[in-house]
Scaffold this motif. Structure first.
Motif, mmCIF file in Angstrom:
data_model
loop_
_atom_site.group_PDB
_atom_site.id
_atom_site.type_symbol
_atom_site.label_atom_id
_atom_site.label_comp_id
_atom_site.label_asym_id
_atom_site.label_seq_id
_atom_site.Cartn_x
_atom_site.Cartn_y
_atom_site.Cartn_z
ATOM 1 N N GLU A 81 1.018 -1.111 0.415
ATOM 2 C CA GLU A 81 0.256 -0.327 0.061
ATOM 3 C C GLU A 81 1.202 1.528 -0.204
ATOM 4 O OE1 GLU A 81 -2.515 -0.589 3.432
ATOM 5 O OE2 GLU A 81 -3.917 -2.100 2.954
ATOM 6 N N GLN A 82 1.824 1.490 0.656
ATOM 7 C CA GLN A 82 2.967 2.271 1.012
ATOM 8 C C GLN A 82 3.611 2.827 -0.698
ATOM 9 O OE1 GLN A 82 5.143 1.912 4.152
ATOM 10 N NE2 GLN A 82 3.532 1.507 5.720
ATOM 11 N N ALA A 85 1.235 4.144 -2.604
ATOM 12 C CA ALA A 85 0.567 5.076 -2.310
ATOM 13 C C ALA A 85 1.996 6.244 -2.781
ATOM 14 C CB ALA A 85 0.187 5.711 -1.157
ATOM 15 N N GLU A 89 2.243 9.304 -5.950
ATOM 16 C CA GLU A 89 2.468 10.887 -6.068
ATOM 17 C C GLU A 89 3.544 10.911 -7.061
ATOM 18 O OE1 GLU A 89 3.245 10.406 -1.413
ATOM 19 O OE2 GLU A 89 1.442 10.274 -0.815
ATOM 20 N N ARG A 175 -9.242 7.597 -4.833
ATOM 21 C CA ARG A 175 -8.347 7.335 -4.267
ATOM 22 C C ARG A 175 -9.401 7.362 -2.648
ATOM 23 N NH1 ARG A 175 -4.511 11.800 -3.437
ATOM 24 N NH2 ARG A 175 -4.004 11.161 -1.836
ATOM 25 N N SER A 179 -9.380 3.798 -0.652
ATOM 26 C CA SER A 179 -8.524 4.381 0.615
ATOM 27 C C SER A 179 -9.654 3.312 1.806
ATOM 28 C CB SER A 179 -8.488 5.536 0.938
ATOM 29 O OG SER A 179 -8.702 5.911 2.679
ATOM 30 N N ASP A 214 -7.531 15.149 4.160
ATOM 31 C CA ASP A 214 -6.261 14.167 3.522
ATOM 32 C C ASP A 214 -6.649 12.644 4.451
ATOM 33 O OD1 ASP A 214 -5.281 15.431 1.951
ATOM 34 O OD2 ASP A 214 -4.317 16.429 3.187
ATOM 35 N N LEU A 217 -8.569 10.178 2.286
ATOM 36 C CA LEU A 217 -7.908 10.364 0.917
ATOM 37 C C LEU A 217 -6.486 8.872 1.377
ATOM 38 C CD1 LEU A 217 -7.759 13.332 -1.152
ATOM 39 C CD2 LEU A 217 -9.180 11.034 -1.009
ATOM 40 N N ASP A 218 -5.839 9.105 2.171
ATOM 41 C CA ASP A 218 -4.358 8.588 2.845
ATOM 42 C C ASP A 218 -5.144 7.228 4.129
ATOM 43 O OD1 ASP A 218 -1.906 7.439 3.578
ATOM 44 O OD2 ASP A 218 -1.613 8.919 2.773
ATOM 45 N N SER A 219 -5.361 6.004 3.863
ATOM 46 C CA SER A 219 -5.327 5.429 4.838
ATOM 47 C C SER A 219 -4.280 4.991 6.017
ATOM 48 C CB SER A 219 -5.680 3.828 3.920
ATOM 49 O OG SER A 219 -4.943 3.546 4.134
ATOM 50 N N ARG A 220 -3.698 5.427 5.437
ATOM 51 C CA ARG A 220 -2.765 5.427 6.606
ATOM 52 C C ARG A 220 -2.331 6.603 7.510
ATOM 53 N NH1 ARG A 220 2.877 6.638 2.283
ATOM 54 N NH2 ARG A 220 0.983 8.052 2.451
ATOM 55 N N ILE A 221 -2.870 7.932 6.581
ATOM 56 C CA ILE A 221 -3.167 8.745 8.192
ATOM 57 C C ILE A 221 -4.323 8.371 8.931
ATOM 58 C CG2 ILE A 221 -3.617 10.789 8.387
ATOM 59 C CD1 ILE A 221 -2.511 11.555 5.614
#
Length: 231
Positions: A81-82, A85, A89, A175, A179, A214, A217-221
């Protein structure tokens, strides 16, 4: 009793004692072995483990192997996933750079044509036609041609802006969908209500509206924020 019989009795008695001793030891060993097996059996009772949402009863060594495999799979997915992403980007940055260069070129061409059209529009066409009709017709033809090219450039700029706006909206929707799939898989009971709670928690912790936008849009966050919210 004869002398030979008397001398044989001690030997026979010793042999009998040895046999009895060996039998006793053997019996004890068997008992110990049975006890050990029973103890090991008691120690190695099946344990419950959950795999892909289904619970199983398995021996402890197998449970450990399953948990290690599950942890490895999870970490592998996080790395993937990283990487995805990062690649997304990087692609977005490359597209932005390419579009910026194309836009700059387009705007420069438009401004050049617009400047030339403005110069022709400052001419006194009636005076030129009266003095030299041929030259006046030439100027008119050049003016109309430049004006047409300028208008075409302007229309191209408008269409590019509209297309880019649509692509940006589609990219955001894509996205958001990706996510959401990750969040549903990684965070138990993920729902719009939980997302709203995380949004309130983030803002109360000092994050701005722009920064919190964000999160979706960003599952990590979102995962990091969820852990902080729980503890």
């Amino acid at each position: 009793m004869s002398e030979s019989e008397e001398s044989a009795n001690p030997a026979m008695e010793a042999e009998t004692k040895t046999t009895e001793s060996d039998a006793a030891e053997e019996g004890q060993a068997v008992a110990d072995g049975e006890e050990t097996e029973e103890t090991q059996g008691a120690e190695e009772q099946d344990e419950e483990v959950e795999l892909e949402g289904v619970k199983y009863s398995v021996p402890p060594p197998l449970k450990k192997a399953i948990m290690l495999h599950s942890d490895y799979t999870k970490k592998t997915m996080e790395v993937a996933e990283q990487r995805k992403a990062f690649e997304g980007e990087r692609e977005a940055f490359n597209n932005y750079t390419k579009n910026a260069q194309e836009d700059f070129k387009l705007y420069v061409e438009f401004e050049g044509l617009n400047s030339k059209v403005a110069q022709y529009e400052q001419l006194d066409c009636n005076a030129i036609n009266n003095e030299d009709p041929v030259q006046g017709q030439k100027y008119l033809t050049e003016y109309l041609m430049l004006k047409g090219e300028r208008d075409a450039k302007r229309q191209s700029i408008v269409e590019k802006d509209q297309k880019r706006s649509q692509e940006a909206q589609q990219n955001i929707a894509k996205r958001l969908g990706e996510s959401l799939e990750v969040l549903k898989r990684e965070i138990p009971n993920w729902s719009p209500e939980l997302a709203s709670k995380l949004d309130d928690y983030g803002k109360s912790s000092g994050f701005s509206d722009r920064e919190m936008s964000d999160v979706s849009l960003d599952s990590r966050i979102a995962r990091v924020l969820h852990k902080a919210y729980l503890y």
